[in-house]
Design a protein around this motif. Structure first.
Motif, PDB file in Angstrom:
ATOM      1  N   ALA A  15     -10.050   3.030  -0.251  1.00 57.50           N
ATOM      2  CA  ALA A  15      -8.716   3.329  -0.740  1.00 57.50           C
ATOM      3  C   ALA A  15      -7.643   2.798   0.140  1.00 57.50           C
ATOM      4  O   ALA A  15      -7.832   1.995   0.974  1.00 57.50           O
ATOM      5  CB  ALA A  15      -8.548   4.798  -0.950  1.00 57.50           C
ATOM      6  N   LEU A  16      -6.575   3.258   0.058  1.00 59.05           N
ATOM      7  CA  LEU A  16      -5.280   2.804   0.453  1.00 59.05           C
ATOM      8  C   LEU A  16      -4.865   3.075   1.885  1.00 59.05           C
ATOM      9  O   LEU A  16      -5.045   4.113   2.386  1.00 59.05           O
ATOM     10  CB  LEU A  16      -4.372   3.497  -0.532  1.00 59.05           C
ATOM     11  CG  LEU A  16      -2.927   3.648  -0.300  1.00 59.05           C
ATOM     12  CD1 LEU A  16      -2.275   2.308  -0.536  1.00 59.05           C
ATOM     13  CD2 LEU A  16      -2.425   4.672  -1.220  1.00 59.05           C
ATOM     14  N   GLY A  36     -11.939   3.821  -6.379  1.00 56.71           N
ATOM     15  CA  GLY A  36     -10.802   3.138  -6.006  1.00 56.71           C
ATOM     16  C   GLY A  36     -10.501   2.081  -7.016  1.00 56.71           C
ATOM     17  O   GLY A  36     -10.436   1.008  -6.562  1.00 56.71           O
ATOM     18  N   ALA A  54      -4.652  -0.802  -3.567  1.00 58.52           N
ATOM     19  CA  ALA A  54      -4.728   0.648  -3.564  1.00 58.52           C
ATOM     20  C   ALA A  54      -4.003   1.201  -4.775  1.00 58.52           C
ATOM     21  O   ALA A  54      -3.043   0.615  -5.243  1.00 58.52           O
ATOM     22  CB  ALA A  54      -4.092   1.180  -2.299  1.00 58.52           C
ATOM     23  N   ALA A 179      -9.218   0.240   2.081  1.00 57.09           N
ATOM     24  CA  ALA A 179      -8.077   1.023   1.611  1.00 57.09           C
ATOM     25  C   ALA A 179      -8.495   2.462   1.322  1.00 57.09           C
ATOM     26  O   ALA A 179      -7.805   3.415   1.683  1.00 57.09           O
ATOM     27  CB  ALA A 179      -7.478   0.377   0.366  1.00 57.09           C
ATOM     28  N   ASP A 183      -6.902   5.931   3.267  1.00 58.72           N
ATOM     29  CA  ASP A 183      -5.842   6.304   2.331  1.00 58.72           C
ATOM     30  C   ASP A 183      -5.014   7.484   2.848  1.00 58.72           C
ATOM     31  O   ASP A 183      -5.500   8.611   2.917  1.00 58.72           O
ATOM     32  CB  ASP A 183      -6.470   6.660   0.977  1.00 58.72           C
ATOM     33  CG  ASP A 183      -5.448   6.800  -0.129  1.00 58.72           C
ATOM     34  OD1 ASP A 183      -4.265   7.021   0.175  1.00 58.72           O
ATOM     35  OD2 ASP A 183      -5.842   6.678  -1.306  1.00 58.72           O
ATOM     36  N   TYR A 230      -9.094   6.453  -8.414  1.00 59.34           N
ATOM     37  CA  TYR A 230      -9.950   5.319  -8.079  1.00 59.34           C
ATOM     38  C   TYR A 230     -10.955   4.950  -9.171  1.00 59.34           C
ATOM     39  O   TYR A 230     -11.785   4.074  -8.987  1.00 59.34           O
ATOM     40  CB  TYR A 230     -10.681   5.594  -6.769  1.00 59.34           C
ATOM     41  CG  TYR A 230      -9.783   5.389  -5.571  1.00 59.34           C
ATOM     42  CD1 TYR A 230      -9.598   4.120  -5.033  1.00 59.34           C
ATOM     43  CD2 TYR A 230      -9.086   6.451  -5.013  1.00 59.34           C
ATOM     44  CE1 TYR A 230      -8.757   3.920  -3.955  1.00 59.34           C
ATOM     45  CE2 TYR A 230      -8.228   6.258  -3.940  1.00 59.34           C
ATOM     46  CZ  TYR A 230      -8.074   4.993  -3.416  1.00 59.34           C
ATOM     47  OH  TYR A 230      -7.222   4.793  -2.351  1.00 59.34           O
TER      48      TYR A 230
END
Length: 251
Positions: A15-16, A36, A54, A179, A183, A230
């Motif tokens: 994720a982000l 994600g 993301a 990512a 996150d 996600y």
């Protein structure tokens, strides 16, 4: 999160690395390690195509009153998103490695994701010249334990890296996995007691629930939001327990 407790199938996630939040102790994500698809629409319908980008923050990416995590959704929205998730058997762990989810990423000013989460989730947190938390106070969401030593905290991935792998992240690229593992905008990372994190391991909600039932409302909403944002799948038992958790939320 703590060490892996079981293997349920195979799909992981990234994720982000967005926003400025907090970073906590030598812990990992829900798979005993820090852990994600593109952004889900406001309807809660996930998009499954991995892009390396993301997802957009859920509901503004800010913690609401009473919540400890950013990007939380209301109970009503969580139910809508849960209903929209694809139900599927867990995938295998073939090809999985925690190293495929790069963490903790640098966040500037000598701080990495862990230290950002520690600062975000704590009270009166003091850092040294290397951005390491040297003092502060934290309360672990999962078990309600008060912690005054950052070294006794883990940074948990709400949806563990291994669990994400089993539910869709196996098909992501490296950028998306990084990512996901870092996150700071969605309700994916939080500082918790090392013992609770390691008890959780890489288990899904049907196999592990926070011992403090007062945290179930936040846990169920956060898990659902991350999986929705996600585009990850859920199993039938997982979905049933998430429903139970979200139903503990006050009307």
């Amino acid at each position: 999160m703590g060490r892996q407790i079981r293997v349920r199938g195979g799909t992981l996630a990234v994720a982000l690395v967005l926003g400025l939040a907090g970073c906590a102790g030598g812990g990992a994500g829900g798979d005993g390690k820090p852990g994600g698809n593109p952004s889900a629409k406001a309807t809660g319908q996930p998009t499954a195509k991995p892009t390396g980008k993301a997802p957009a923050p859920a509901e503004g990416g800010k913690a609401a009153a009473g919540d400890v995590l950013p990007g939380m959704v209301t109970a009503a929205m969580a139910r809508t998103r849960l209903a929209g998730l694809k139900v599927a058997e867990a995938g295998t762990m073939a090809g999985y490695s925690r190293d495929r989810f790069t963490h903790w990423a640098e966040q500037g000013d000598k701080c990495d994701t862990r230290e950002v989460v520690l600062k975000r989730d704590g009270t009166d947190v003091a850092r040294d010249s290397e951005c390491r938390a040297v003092s502060g106070r934290w309360k672990s969401l999962y078990d309600g334990v008060a912690v005054n030593d950052a070294g006794k905290l883990d940074i948990d991935h709400m949806v563990p890296l291994a669990e994400a792998w089993r539910s869709g992240a196996a098909g992501w690229d490296a950028a998306r996995r990084e990512a996901f593992a870092n996150d700071l905008t969605h309700p994916q990372l939080l500082a918790v007691s090392a013992s609770s994190n390691r008890s959780k391991g890489d288990q899904s909600p049907d196999l592990w629930q926070p011992p403090d039932k007062g945290s179930w409302c936040q846990y169920g909403r956060a898990w659902t939001a991350v999986k929705s944002d996600y585009g990850l799948t859920v199993t039938e038992p997982e979905k049933a327990m998430l429903t139970t958790m979200i139903n503990t939320c006050a009307p």
